[in-house]
Design an enzyme around this catalytic site. Sequence first.
Site, mmCIF file in Angstrom:
data_model
loop_
_atom_site.group_PDB
_atom_site.id
_atom_site.type_symbol
_atom_site.label_atom_id
_atom_site.label_comp_id
_atom_site.label_asym_id
_atom_site.label_seq_id
_atom_site.Cartn_x
_atom_site.Cartn_y
_atom_site.Cartn_z
ATOM 1 C CG ASP A 220 5.596 -3.097 -4.590
ATOM 2 O OD1 ASP A 220 6.168 -3.919 -4.815
ATOM 3 O OD2 ASP A 220 5.789 -2.408 -3.775
ATOM 4 N N GLY B 6 0.951 -1.253 -0.093
ATOM 5 C CA GLY B 6 0.072 0.097 -0.103
ATOM 6 C C GLY B 6 0.803 1.334 -0.140
ATOM 7 N N GLY C 113 6.565 7.372 6.643
ATOM 8 C CA GLY C 113 5.812 7.879 5.649
ATOM 9 C C GLY C 113 6.555 9.141 5.209
ATOM 10 N N GLY D 22 2.614 3.749 1.651
ATOM 11 C CA GLY D 22 2.820 3.773 2.968
ATOM 12 C C GLY D 22 3.517 5.234 3.121
ATOM 13 N NE ARG D 23 8.563 6.536 0.245
ATOM 14 C CZ ARG D 23 9.687 6.637 0.056
ATOM 15 N NH1 ARG D 23 10.564 7.336 0.615
ATOM 16 N NH2 ARG D 23 10.637 5.686 -0.668
#
Length: 552
Positions: free
Chosen positions: A279, A101, A137, A103-104
């Site tokens: 990803d 996902g 992040g 994350g930042r």
Amino acid sequence: MLNLTFVNQYIANLPSDNLTENYPRQVEHAAYSVATPIKVAKPQLIAFNEDVANMLDFSFDDYTPAELAEVLTGNNLTESMQPYAMCYGGHQFGNWAGQLGDGRAINLGDVLTENYGHKTIQLKGAGPTPYSRTADGLAVLRSSIREFLCSEAMYHLNVPTTRALSLCLTGDKVRRDMFYDGNAKYELGAVVCRVSSSFTRFGSMQLAANRGDGALLQAQAQYCIKADFAHLLVNSDNQEQEFSAEVYANWFEEICQRTCKLVVDWMRIGFVHGVLNTDNMSILGETIDFGPYGWVDDFDPNWTPNTTDAQGKRYRFGAQAQVCRWNLCQLANAIYPLIKDAKPLQKCIDDFTDNYQQQWAEMMTEKLGFEQYIESSDQAIFTQLENLLASVETDMTLFYRKLASFNVTVESAAESQIPAKAQAATNDKLAHFHDCYYQPEQLTAEYQNNLNLWLTSYSDRLLSQNKSDIEGFDNNARIKKMNAVNPKYVLRNYLAQQAIDKAEQGDFSEIHTLQKILQHPYDEQPEFEQYAQKRPEWARNKAGCSMLSCSS
Ligand code: AMP
Ligand code: MG
């Protein structure tokens, strides 16, 4: 402030995480979570891209730099923005990693532009989200400069890519252990604002499929097709059609084709992505997530810029097609439940290999200035050339430009047949390519002979396509054609590092200079000749100039 109207179609069409608190967690049955950028201490705009602003229907001049910095670091959220972080998973270095996902990265929302369709505006380094796991992040200046410059370099090289609107310092410090050796230090925090029609990744489909969440998989696939592959919902009679196994299969076919084109382009310009985890694979076939990428300086199919990958070299330059095919297989597995028939998916995967070979050959045909690809003669010429380039340290970018300016004449082809003249001719050729070599002591008699032989077959091949008028072979037309696909200026790793070193001292001028040069990568820019030189020796093993860690 920032007069853009966000339509936010992504979040309007896909299921949301029920929780709105911002803490690390597994997020199920949702394509995204609401996430708000953290406030930064002292936003400062240090680079801006007017081209992308125009694409989004605004101009730099409409605002003060301070106003832009407030918005483009996420400090000032305008009314219609509805920020969110996307949920996806992925295979990292061949292993299923589960949920990853954004994350930042935080998407400020989607806008509908006048001429370029819908665009999502994303801040990278804007603070933690439910997908940050144990990390902060945030992003540091060095990796943000690399992303800002490289995505724009890609765009002007005619390679599909996400774009970058801006680069801001946050005024906050970010702690990083750059070499993973226990010596963490504080670095300058930064935020890049990047833009694409879609930030959906192969891993977006994979996570839903892996969790057996057919409803989410279908919702994501349908939204993706409607938003970015809408032409697949129109049949040959120009009638709108419903979603069906055939539509999904066509969608996959197009993803395979776009990915194929992408890799062919990377191979053309000597780009190594460095972290081709699923990803980091865009569903649109764009270059996305500029981490420890690099440009080959000397042509070496085994080179990877990523220190994390130094052992296995999974993501080395010459393996990118193979690894993208593997990634496409993972996507095929993920979307199988939508089609329930492996055959069409398998066909696309098989075609990928054939298409890649064909398109790679066509790309080489253009790089070499041939009029058309003739398999019977050209395959050998390509293979011999790659062997030649890899046999001594040869700068790939310089070599192709030098090859264009190598004067092909009837004499040059004939001369090499006369032994007495051969050595003098070879010396001339070596002198012509002199600047491309990193280690002149490698230029043995054997190499010289191979170069000579190859250039002879290259010349013969070019002259043979011009049989009717051998005397009048048009080198100028060939030069023009070759220079349109063989860049003169690429973002060599050491050039990016020089811009970073200066910027870390508060001087951003080199970022702006590179930004300007890289807008015209195929043109001669005499005032910037030094940016087209091969990597200097001091940069051979310097951190950031040859290998990079994932730390960013
Ligand atoms: P990357 O290799 O940069 O594509 O990142 C892999 C995953 O790690 C993604 O889910 C990123 O969002 C996440 N990630 C990378 N760096 C950070 C960070 N500093 N904070 C939070 N998440 C991160
Ligand atoms: Mg990533």
